[in-house]
Design a protein around this motif. Structure first.
Motif, PDB file in Angstrom:
ATOM      1  N   PRO A 206       0.659  -1.163   0.132  1.00 45.17           N
ATOM      2  CA  PRO A 206       0.102  -0.069  -0.010  1.00 45.17           C
ATOM      3  C   PRO A 206       0.915   1.310   0.037  1.00 45.17           C
ATOM      4  O   PRO A 206       1.886   1.419   0.627  1.00 45.17           O
ATOM      5  N   ALA A 207       0.461   2.374  -0.775  1.00 42.83           N
ATOM      6  CA  ALA A 207       1.191   3.645  -0.523  1.00 42.83           C
ATOM      7  C   ALA A 207       0.764   4.439   0.648  1.00 42.83           C
ATOM      8  O   ALA A 207      -0.494   5.114   0.642  1.00 42.83           O
ATOM      9  N   LEU A 208       1.532   4.532   1.630  1.00 43.93           N
ATOM     10  CA  LEU A 208       1.299   4.923   2.940  1.00 43.93           C
ATOM     11  C   LEU A 208       1.843   6.437   3.055  1.00 43.93           C
ATOM     12  O   LEU A 208       1.528   6.915   4.011  1.00 43.93           O
ATOM     13  N   GLY A 209       2.571   7.049   2.128  1.00 48.24           N
ATOM     14  CA  GLY A 209       3.199   8.260   2.378  1.00 48.24           C
ATOM     15  C   GLY A 209       3.951   8.438   3.572  1.00 48.24           C
ATOM     16  O   GLY A 209       4.909   7.601   3.715  1.00 48.24           O
ATOM     17  N   VAL A 210       3.978   9.407   4.222  1.00 44.30           N
ATOM     18  CA  VAL A 210       4.408   9.532   5.526  1.00 44.30           C
ATOM     19  C   VAL A 210       4.455   8.671   6.612  1.00 44.30           C
ATOM     20  O   VAL A 210       5.633   8.030   7.448  1.00 44.30           O
ATOM     21  N   ALA A 211       3.410   7.828   6.496  1.00 42.94           N
ATOM     22  CA  ALA A 211       3.028   6.756   7.535  1.00 42.94           C
ATOM     23  C   ALA A 211       4.066   5.468   7.184  1.00 42.94           C
ATOM     24  O   ALA A 211       4.697   4.683   7.981  1.00 42.94           O
ATOM     25  N   GLY A 212       4.281   5.379   5.827  1.00 43.26           N
ATOM     26  CA  GLY A 212       5.271   4.302   5.156  1.00 43.26           C
ATOM     27  C   GLY A 212       6.766   4.571   5.793  1.00 43.26           C
ATOM     28  O   GLY A 212       7.343   3.818   6.154  1.00 43.26           O
ATOM     29  N   ALA A 213       7.145   5.956   5.751  1.00 46.02           N
ATOM     30  CA  ALA A 213       8.385   6.398   6.080  1.00 46.02           C
ATOM     31  C   ALA A 213       8.620   6.132   7.656  1.00 46.02           C
ATOM     32  O   ALA A 213       9.465   5.572   8.069  1.00 46.02           O
ATOM     33  N   ALA A 214       7.572   6.696   8.399  1.00 53.54           N
ATOM     34  CA  ALA A 214       7.743   6.082   9.802  1.00 53.54           C
ATOM     35  C   ALA A 214       7.746   4.753  10.079  1.00 53.54           C
ATOM     36  O   ALA A 214       8.242   4.303  11.111  1.00 53.54           O
ATOM     37  N   GLY A 215       6.738   4.011   9.462  1.00 52.38           N
ATOM     38  CA  GLY A 215       6.984   2.705   9.948  1.00 52.38           C
ATOM     39  C   GLY A 215       8.100   1.826   9.359  1.00 52.38           C
ATOM     40  O   GLY A 215       8.216   0.927  10.229  1.00 52.38           O
ATOM     41  N   ALA A 216       8.675   2.313   8.302  1.00 54.12           N
ATOM     42  CA  ALA A 216       9.858   1.731   8.044  1.00 54.12           C
ATOM     43  C   ALA A 216      11.025   1.726   9.104  1.00 54.12           C
ATOM     44  O   ALA A 216      11.827   1.024   9.539  1.00 54.12           O
ATOM     45  N   THR A 217      11.111   3.141   9.468  1.00 57.86           N
ATOM     46  CA  THR A 217      11.989   3.425  10.604  1.00 57.86           C
ATOM     47  C   THR A 217      11.584   2.588  12.055  1.00 57.86           C
ATOM     48  O   THR A 217      12.535   2.126  12.531  1.00 57.86           O
ATOM     49  N   ALA A 218      10.472   2.452  12.356  1.00 60.20           N
ATOM     50  CA  ALA A 218       9.979   1.736  13.504  1.00 60.20           C
ATOM     51  C   ALA A 218      10.621   0.114  13.581  1.00 60.20           C
ATOM     52  O   ALA A 218      10.991  -0.520  14.204  1.00 60.20           O
ATOM     53  N   ALA A 219      10.147  -0.225  12.217  1.00 59.80           N
ATOM     54  CA  ALA A 219      10.489  -1.856  12.094  1.00 59.80           C
ATOM     55  C   ALA A 219      12.073  -1.901  11.998  1.00 59.80           C
ATOM     56  O   ALA A 219      12.302  -3.012  12.665  1.00 59.80           O
ATOM     57  N   VAL A 220      12.812  -1.034  11.636  1.00 60.62           N
ATOM     58  CA  VAL A 220      14.247  -0.972  11.627  1.00 60.62           C
ATOM     59  C   VAL A 220      14.725  -1.188  12.958  1.00 60.62           C
ATOM     60  O   VAL A 220      15.699  -1.837  13.248  1.00 60.62           O
ATOM     61  N   HIS A 221      14.303  -0.344  13.776  1.00 60.11           N
ATOM     62  CA  HIS A 221      14.799  -0.065  15.134  1.00 60.11           C
ATOM     63  C   HIS A 221      14.428  -1.448  15.973  1.00 60.11           C
ATOM     64  O   HIS A 221      15.358  -1.890  16.673  1.00 60.11           O
ATOM     65  N   VAL A 222      13.265  -2.294  15.841  1.00 65.29           N
ATOM     66  CA  VAL A 222      12.985  -3.538  16.226  1.00 65.29           C
ATOM     67  C   VAL A 222      14.004  -4.523  15.858  1.00 65.29           C
ATOM     68  O   VAL A 222      14.797  -5.276  16.777  1.00 65.29           O
ATOM     69  N   GLY A 223      14.191  -4.645  14.487  1.00 66.91           N
ATOM     70  CA  GLY A 223      15.178  -5.335  13.983  1.00 66.91           C
ATOM     71  C   GLY A 223      16.744  -5.042  14.681  1.00 66.91           C
ATOM     72  O   GLY A 223      17.559  -6.002  14.620  1.00 66.91           O
ATOM     73  N   LEU A 224      17.000  -3.766  14.736  1.00 67.36           N
ATOM     74  CA  LEU A 224      18.453  -3.419  15.361  1.00 67.36           C
ATOM     75  C   LEU A 224      18.532  -4.036  16.630  1.00 67.36           C
ATOM     76  O   LEU A 224      19.676  -4.470  16.839  1.00 67.36           O
ATOM     77  N   PHE A 225      17.483  -4.112  17.567  1.00 64.40           N
ATOM     78  CA  PHE A 225      17.783  -4.423  18.947  1.00 64.40           C
ATOM     79  C   PHE A 225      17.735  -5.771  19.015  1.00 64.40           C
ATOM     80  O   PHE A 225      18.697  -6.592  19.698  1.00 64.40           O
ATOM     81  N   LEU A 226      16.882  -6.663  18.102  1.00 60.74           N
ATOM     82  CA  LEU A 226      17.166  -8.041  18.338  1.00 60.74           C
ATOM     83  C   LEU A 226      18.389  -8.590  17.554  1.00 60.74           C
ATOM     84  O   LEU A 226      18.975  -9.376  18.249  1.00 60.74           O
ATOM     85  N   THR A 227      19.070  -7.972  16.618  1.00 58.81           N
ATOM     86  CA  THR A 227      20.379  -8.233  16.107  1.00 58.81           C
ATOM     87  C   THR A 227      21.526  -8.058  17.103  1.00 58.81           C
ATOM     88  O   THR A 227      22.172  -8.987  17.360  1.00 58.81           O
ATOM     89  N   LEU A 228      21.379  -7.001  17.797  1.00 55.31           N
ATOM     90  CA  LEU A 228      22.655  -6.733  18.758  1.00 55.31           C
ATOM     91  C   LEU A 228      22.301  -7.420  20.025  1.00 55.31           C
ATOM     92  O   LEU A 228      23.484  -7.804  20.561  1.00 55.31           O
ATOM     93  N   ALA A 229      21.158  -7.891  20.677  1.00 53.00           N
ATOM     94  CA  ALA A 229      20.950  -8.411  21.684  1.00 53.00           C
ATOM     95  C   ALA A 229      21.379  -9.821  21.533  1.00 53.00           C
ATOM     96  O   ALA A 229      22.155 -10.551  22.278  1.00 53.00           O
ATOM     97  N   THR A 230      21.137 -10.531  20.391  1.00 57.76           N
ATOM     98  CA  THR A 230      21.728 -12.010  19.759  1.00 57.76           C
ATOM     99  C   THR A 230      23.133 -12.021  19.882  1.00 57.76           C
ATOM    100  O   THR A 230      23.758 -12.851  20.178  1.00 57.76           O
TER     101      THR A 230
END
Length: 487
Positions: A206-230
């Motif tokens: 879906p074309a989410l505009g600014v919500a897409g940009a924000a959602g991408a950043t939030a998802a990346v932060h989840v991945g960053l924490f799990l990666t470094l914790a591992t």
């Protein structure tokens, strides 16, 4: 209060001492560069996510770019306050590691997680309601609506982002920042892909505009924490500290120590970032084009700032390690080597911004697009002024980090508040509106505030002996280097 001082030879031994001293400076420079490079790359990976958002949102028009910039500015100021508090753990871990107090390392990391959990919910509440600040500033309509959508989406990444910060400072304080660099560069690449998919709706998304940009950043932060914790749980050097063991056991003394050292740092970094946020709010009174142009120029200066900031964080670790090892001369070498590296780079960026601002701005805004041409011209004029404060910006970043390495945070906070707000913001407002200079006046005010703070912090570090920052009683509070405790 005696000061630990190094003994220097005189007479025939002076030449040999000088040669040895030069060797120590070169050794410090090599160690600093080796530690700083991964941290700088990590900082660039972090800022690359926001830069990608700005570039892609610009394709949707000035309103979307302004909304994304304003929404991120609100989010970023709250996040920076939390970062400032948590960065205290880097100094505490580095000092404990330098003194070989391995139990102190574990205590500092574990209680930094407690502080992160304490901060998470209030931070999320502030971000969720951040659009009210834009309404208070006198802006409504599509820009604020888009900004609200941005804030309500990015907020869900906050708990993971704060947890990532704790682990990032842990591994960096032990001089192992490369994993953070790899994680953040990978995160920036994934963020760019998610932006492409979610902002514009490619490949069936879906074309989410600014919500897409924000959602991408939030998802990346989840991945960053799990990666470094591992990584921390599996790597042999970090696994032995057992930072997640007995996690629910309170350690109020160290918990309060993180707050004591970190709270002034949080206020300090927000004083600076808040100055730039306030500049954006002042730009709101001058129109959407000024906001968009300010966002472009600010993004460019933010990318440049990542270098001295990364060098400064490496300097904070080195200063903290030398301080913990009771090496006062090492403290001096680490701070001035970091200052030379950070300010030297900013001298290069100042030259580039002064001589070729149009070429730099064109990396973000296409001057051939008639819709964006006014934004391009304004951003070029702002960037010329930004060239004037590059060295000051680098100096204040490095010297504030060096002082943090000594756990000196309260007075730097007072100096930052005075310089940024008592001088910088007042000057920005008067020059923009009373003197009629508009957006250029805002940037002149920013330059003045940064120059004052840089001079004040450099002076304070230069007077560290007279001010008692290296007194024996402060160092004796640390465990001796030979004292090893259970890990």
């Amino acid at each position: 209060m005696g000061i630990i001082a190094s003994s220097r030879p005189i007479g025939p031994e002076r030449a040999a001492y000088a040669a040895g001293s030069l060797g120590l400076w070169l050794e410090e420079a090599r160690a600093m560069v080796g530690l700083a490079l991964p941290i700088v790359c990590s900082q660039l990976g972090l800022i690359a996510m926001q830069t990608t958002d700005v570039i892609m949102l610009a394709r949707l028009g000035p309103d979307y770019m302004a909304a994304g910039s304003l929404g991120f500015a609100v989010y970023f100021n709250v996040w920076l306050f939390c970062l400032g508090i948590l960065i205290a753990s880097a100094s505490l871990v580095a000092q404990a590691y330098g003194a070989r107090d391995y139990r102190g390392v574990r205590r500092s990391v574990r209680q930094a997680f407690w502080v992160a959990l304490t901060l998470a919910l209030p931070a999320m509440a502030l971000i969720w309601n951040g659009h009210h600040l834009l309404l208070w500033a006198g802006r409504d309509g599509a820009v604020v609506d888009h900004a609200r959508t941005y804030l309500h989406t990015i907020v869900w990444g906050i708990p993971f982002s704060l947890g990532f910060l704790v682990l990032r400072y842990f591994v960096s304080a032990l001089s192992r920042p490369k994993i953070v660099m790899v994680a953040l560069i990978g995160g920036a690449l994934i963020n760019g892909l998610l932006d492409y998919l979610l902002i514009f709706g490619h490949l069936g998304f879906p074309a989410l505009g600014v919500a897409g940009a924000a959602g991408a950043t939030a998802a990346v932060h989840v991945g960053l924490f799990l990666t470094l914790a591992t990584f921390v749980l599996r790597d042999r050097q970090f696994r032995r500290f057992h930072v997640f063991a007995r996690f629910t056991r309170p350690d109020w003394q160290r918990y309060l120590e993180v707050w004591r050292v970190g709270l002034p740092v949080g206020v300090t970094v927000v004083a600076e970032s808040g100055l730039f946020l306030s500049a954006q709010l002042l730009m709101l009174r001058l129109g959407t084009l000024n906001v968009a142009a300010h966002a472009v120029a600010l993004q460019i200066t933010a990318v440049a700032f990542m270098i001295p900031l990364g060098v400064g964080q490496a300097g904070q670790v080195r200063v903290g390690q030398h301080f913990g090892a009771r090496d006062v001369e090492g403290v001096r070498r680490a701070a001035w080597v970091a200052a030379a590296l950070g300010c030297g780079f900013m001298a290069c960026t100042a030259t580039l911004m002064w001589l070729a601002p149009g070429a730099v701005v064109s990396l973000i805004v296409d001057p051939g697009d008639p819709q964006l041409l006014p934004v391009f011209n304004l951003a070029v004029s702002f960037l010329v002024v930004a060239a004037l404060f590059q060295i000051f910006d680098g100096a204040q970043a490095v010297m504030s980090c060096s002082l943090r390495g000594l756990c000196d945070t309260a007075w730097p906070m007072a100096l930052a508040m005075t310089g940024y707000w008592g001088i910088g913001f007042v000057a920005a407002y008067l020059l923009a509106f009373e003197a009629g200079l508009g957006g250029i006046g805002v940037w002149y005010g920013l330059a003045l505030g940064l120059a004052v703070v840089a001079a004040a912090l450099t002076t304070r570090f230069s007077l560290r002996r007279r001010l008692g920052l290296l007194d024996r009683h402060r160092l004796s509070a640390l465990p001796s280097r030979a004292a090893r405790t259970e890990t």
